[in-house]
Design a protein around this motif. Structure first.
Motif, PDB file in Angstrom:
ATOM      1  N   GLN A 149       0.821  -1.207   0.000  1.00  0.00           N
ATOM      2  CA  GLN A 149       0.000   0.000   0.000  1.00  0.00           C
ATOM      3  C   GLN A 149       0.858   1.262   0.000  1.00  0.00           C
ATOM      4  OE1 GLN A 149      -3.568   0.126  -0.251  1.00  0.00           O
ATOM      5  NE2 GLN A 149      -2.962  -1.917  -0.943  1.00  0.00           N
ATOM      6  N   ALA A 150       2.040   1.209   0.604  1.00  0.00           N
ATOM      7  CA  ALA A 150       2.955   2.354   0.561  1.00  0.00           C
ATOM      8  C   ALA A 150       3.397   2.617  -0.879  1.00  0.00           C
ATOM      9  CB  ALA A 150       4.168   2.097   1.446  1.00  0.00           C
ATOM     10  N   GLN A 151       3.718   1.553  -1.605  1.00  0.00           N
ATOM     11  CA  GLN A 151       4.092   1.697  -3.013  1.00  0.00           C
ATOM     12  C   GLN A 151       2.936   2.280  -3.821  1.00  0.00           C
ATOM     13  OE1 GLN A 151       5.589  -2.595  -3.178  1.00  0.00           O
ATOM     14  NE2 GLN A 151       6.850  -1.614  -4.714  1.00  0.00           N
ATOM     15  N   LEU A 152       1.755   1.742  -3.581  1.00  0.00           N
ATOM     16  CA  LEU A 152       0.578   2.202  -4.321  1.00  0.00           C
ATOM     17  C   LEU A 152       0.243   3.645  -3.976  1.00  0.00           C
ATOM     18  CD1 LEU A 152      -1.697   1.572  -6.265  1.00  0.00           C
ATOM     19  CD2 LEU A 152      -3.002   0.604  -4.350  1.00  0.00           C
ATOM     20  N   PHE A 153       0.396   4.021  -2.707  1.00  0.00           N
ATOM     21  CA  PHE A 153       0.149   5.402  -2.293  1.00  0.00           C
ATOM     22  C   PHE A 153       1.079   6.352  -3.043  1.00  0.00           C
ATOM     23  CE2 PHE A 153       1.482   8.995   0.319  1.00  0.00           C
ATOM     24  CZ  PHE A 153       0.264   9.617   0.566  1.00  0.00           C
ATOM     25  N   CYS A 154       2.363   6.040  -3.082  1.00  0.00           N
ATOM     26  CA  CYS A 154       3.335   6.917  -3.744  1.00  0.00           C
ATOM     27  C   CYS A 154       3.053   7.021  -5.236  1.00  0.00           C
ATOM     28  CB  CYS A 154       4.754   6.399  -3.508  1.00  0.00           C
ATOM     29  SG  CYS A 154       5.285   6.485  -1.789  1.00  0.00           S
ATOM     30  N   ARG A 155       2.737   5.903  -5.851  1.00  0.00           N
ATOM     31  CA  ARG A 155       2.451   5.924  -7.273  1.00  0.00           C
ATOM     32  C   ARG A 155       1.187   6.721  -7.579  1.00  0.00           C
ATOM     33  NH1 ARG A 155       1.551   0.261 -10.134  1.00  0.00           N
ATOM     34  NH2 ARG A 155      -0.559   0.562  -9.346  1.00  0.00           N
ATOM     35  N   THR A 156       0.142   6.498  -6.779  1.00  0.00           N
ATOM     36  CA  THR A 156      -1.123   7.209  -6.982  1.00  0.00           C
ATOM     37  C   THR A 156      -0.956   8.700  -6.740  1.00  0.00           C
ATOM     38  OG1 THR A 156      -2.364   5.242  -6.267  1.00  0.00           O
ATOM     39  CG2 THR A 156      -3.549   7.339  -6.299  1.00  0.00           C
ATOM     40  N   LEU A 157      -0.260   9.061  -5.666  1.00  0.00           N
ATOM     41  CA  LEU A 157      -0.037  10.472  -5.364  1.00  0.00           C
ATOM     42  C   LEU A 157       0.740  11.147  -6.486  1.00  0.00           C
ATOM     43  CD1 LEU A 157      -0.296  12.820  -3.342  1.00  0.00           C
ATOM     44  CD2 LEU A 157       1.874  12.055  -2.332  1.00  0.00           C
ATOM     45  N   GLY A 158       1.769  10.478  -6.978  1.00  0.00           N
ATOM     46  CA  GLY A 158       2.547  11.047  -8.077  1.00  0.00           C
ATOM     47  C   GLY A 158       1.698  11.285  -9.310  1.00  0.00           C
ATOM     48  N   GLU A 159       0.830  10.332  -9.630  1.00  0.00           N
ATOM     49  CA  GLU A 159      -0.035  10.478 -10.797  1.00  0.00           C
ATOM     50  C   GLU A 159      -1.034  11.611 -10.613  1.00  0.00           C
ATOM     51  OE1 GLU A 159      -1.686   6.583 -11.044  1.00  0.00           O
ATOM     52  OE2 GLU A 159       0.061   5.716 -12.079  1.00  0.00           O
ATOM     53  N   ILE A 160      -1.586  11.726  -9.413  1.00  0.00           N
ATOM     54  CA  ILE A 160      -2.541  12.807  -9.135  1.00  0.00           C
ATOM     55  C   ILE A 160      -1.862  14.164  -9.291  1.00  0.00           C
ATOM     56  CG2 ILE A 160      -3.920  13.919  -7.329  1.00  0.00           C
ATOM     57  CD1 ILE A 160      -4.410  11.104  -6.169  1.00  0.00           C
ATOM     58  N   LEU A 161      -0.693  14.312  -8.701  1.00  0.00           N
ATOM     59  CA  LEU A 161       0.004  15.593  -8.736  1.00  0.00           C
ATOM     60  C   LEU A 161       0.466  15.957 -10.143  1.00  0.00           C
ATOM     61  CD1 LEU A 161       2.044  15.373  -5.413  1.00  0.00           C
ATOM     62  CD2 LEU A 161       0.225  17.011  -5.944  1.00  0.00           C
ATOM     63  N   GLN A 162       0.860  14.974 -10.906  1.00  0.00           N
ATOM     64  CA  GLN A 162       1.299  15.256 -12.277  1.00  0.00           C
ATOM     65  C   GLN A 162       0.160  15.788 -13.130  1.00  0.00           C
ATOM     66  OE1 GLN A 162       3.188  11.519 -13.423  1.00  0.00           O
ATOM     67  NE2 GLN A 162       5.195  12.470 -13.250  1.00  0.00           N
ATOM     68  N   ARG A 163      -1.066  15.431 -12.779  1.00  0.00           N
ATOM     69  CA  ARG A 163      -2.230  15.925 -13.523  1.00  0.00           C
ATOM     70  C   ARG A 163      -2.767  17.242 -12.970  1.00  0.00           C
ATOM     71  NH1 ARG A 163      -3.787  10.319 -13.147  1.00  0.00           N
ATOM     72  NH2 ARG A 163      -5.177  10.864 -11.436  1.00  0.00           N
ATOM     73  N   SER A 164      -2.228  17.678 -11.846  1.00  0.00           N
ATOM     74  CA  SER A 164      -2.741  18.875 -11.173  1.00  0.00           C
ATOM     75  C   SER A 164      -2.054  20.132 -11.690  1.00  0.00           C
ATOM     76  CB  SER A 164      -2.534  18.762  -9.657  1.00  0.00           C
ATOM     77  OG  SER A 164      -2.880  19.968  -9.014  1.00  0.00           O
ATOM     78  N   LYS A 165      -2.804  20.994 -12.376  1.00  0.00           N
ATOM     79  CA  LYS A 165      -2.247  22.253 -12.856  1.00  0.00           C
ATOM     80  C   LYS A 165      -1.971  23.206 -11.698  1.00  0.00           C
ATOM     81  CE  LYS A 165      -4.531  21.996 -17.376  1.00  0.00           C
ATOM     82  NZ  LYS A 165      -5.476  22.642 -18.324  1.00  0.00           N
ATOM     83  N   GLU A 166      -2.819  23.134 -10.651  1.00  0.00           N
ATOM     84  CA  GLU A 166      -2.658  24.063  -9.516  1.00  0.00           C
ATOM     85  C   GLU A 166      -1.348  23.828  -8.759  1.00  0.00           C
ATOM     86  OE1 GLU A 166      -7.130  22.845  -9.333  1.00  0.00           O
ATOM     87  OE2 GLU A 166      -5.220  21.974  -9.986  1.00  0.00           O
ATOM     88  N   CYS A 167      -0.900  22.565  -8.725  1.00  0.00           N
ATOM     89  CA  CYS A 167       0.272  22.222  -7.914  1.00  0.00           C
ATOM     90  C   CYS A 167       1.565  22.109  -8.725  1.00  0.00           C
ATOM     91  CB  CYS A 167       0.024  20.908  -7.183  1.00  0.00           C
ATOM     92  SG  CYS A 167      -1.382  20.951  -6.049  1.00  0.00           S
ATOM     93  N   ALA A 168       1.482  22.325 -10.019  1.00  0.00           N
ATOM     94  CA  ALA A 168       2.661  22.151 -10.872  1.00  0.00           C
ATOM     95  C   ALA A 168       3.817  23.050 -10.431  1.00  0.00           C
ATOM     96  CB  ALA A 168       2.296  22.459 -12.322  1.00  0.00           C
ATOM     97  N   GLY A 169       5.001  22.460 -10.318  1.00  0.00           N
ATOM     98  CA  GLY A 169       6.198  23.228  -9.985  1.00  0.00           C
ATOM     99  C   GLY A 169       6.322  23.631  -8.539  1.00  0.00           C
TER     100      GLY A 169
END
Length: 238
Positions: A149-169
């Motif tokens: 679940q730790a692996q899945l959390f990191c992967r999911t969080l990374g994917e969410i953030l990569q799609r987030s325009k508000e959080c980019a950079g």
């Protein structure tokens, strides 16, 4: 099985935990604070002699240990990491609480060259929840479940953030496994490795002239790259 039956099976086997935690962390915290982070750093700099100079490296370093073992005091994890100051607090009306406060901390990190490096850093609290579940018998959550679940959390969080325009950079995810040896300064070295990597990636974009020997002592830096996301989940673990 139907969709409802599949959902029930996943819930009983703790397969939905990481996905929900990642979305909750993003929607309930990161999506609120990251878009405002650069404004808070600007306010901080005005009161602190422009300590964090390079705008392209104004980021939040998010620590993601695969063991899910998190220290409330970072200095206990590594004596080369010491609390220095907080950024100005972000206050929002949230879920019935007036002026709920959100703030990030700046740490001084001592490098092997004995120079102090300043960076905005914190753990991802949901990993602490995964660790607590693995210690609670009623959760029926094994060490293997926790790692998966730790692996899945990191992967999911990374994917969410990569799609987030508000959080980019505005962030860098630092995913790591603790060193198996007795290196008591593994974490500070890992953070500084990411800072140096970001320095190489962003150096030409930074404003002003910077001496290579002092760059880290004045400018925190962090981004996420696809190559640093956890790989596909494996049935045999690490």
């Amino acid at each position: 099985p139907s969709a409802a039956e599949m959902s029930e099976i996943c819930e009983k086997n703790n397969r939905n935990v990481a996905h929900g935690l990642a979305w909750s962390y993003y929607v309930g915290y990161l999506k609120l604070v990251l878009p405002r982070l650069k404004d808070l750093i600007s306010e901080f700099n005005r009161a602190n002699n422009n300590l964090l100079k390079c705008k392209e490296t104004w980021k939040l370093h998010i620590l993601l240990p695969m063991s899910c073992e998190i220290y409330d005091d970072l200095q206990k994890a590594d004596s080369h990491i010491q609390y220095w100051k907080d950024l100005p607090a972000l206050q929002l009306d949230r879920a019935g609480t007036k002026w709920r406060s959100y703030k990030q901390s700046i740490y001084k990190i001592l490098g092997e060259d004995k120079k102090l490096n300043y960076c905005i850093v914190e753990y991802a609290p949901p990993l602490q929840s995964l660790y607590a579940m693995s210690q609670d018998e009623s959760a029926a959550f094994s060490r293997e479940d926790r790692l998966e679940q730790a692996q899945l959390f990191c992967r999911t969080l990374g994917e969410i953030l990569q799609r987030s325009k508000e959080c980019a950079g505005c962030y860098r995810l630092i995913v790591y496994e603790e060193s198996g040896d007795s290196d008591s300064h593994f974490l500070s070295k890992e953070i500084l490795r990411h800072i140096r990597q970001q320095h190489l990636e962003e150096y030409t974009m930074c404003e002003g002239n910077h001496e290579p020997t002092t760059f880290l002592s004045t400018e925190p830096s962090i981004l996420i790259s696809d190559s640093e996301l956890p790989g596909p989940l494996r049935s045999d673990g690490f």
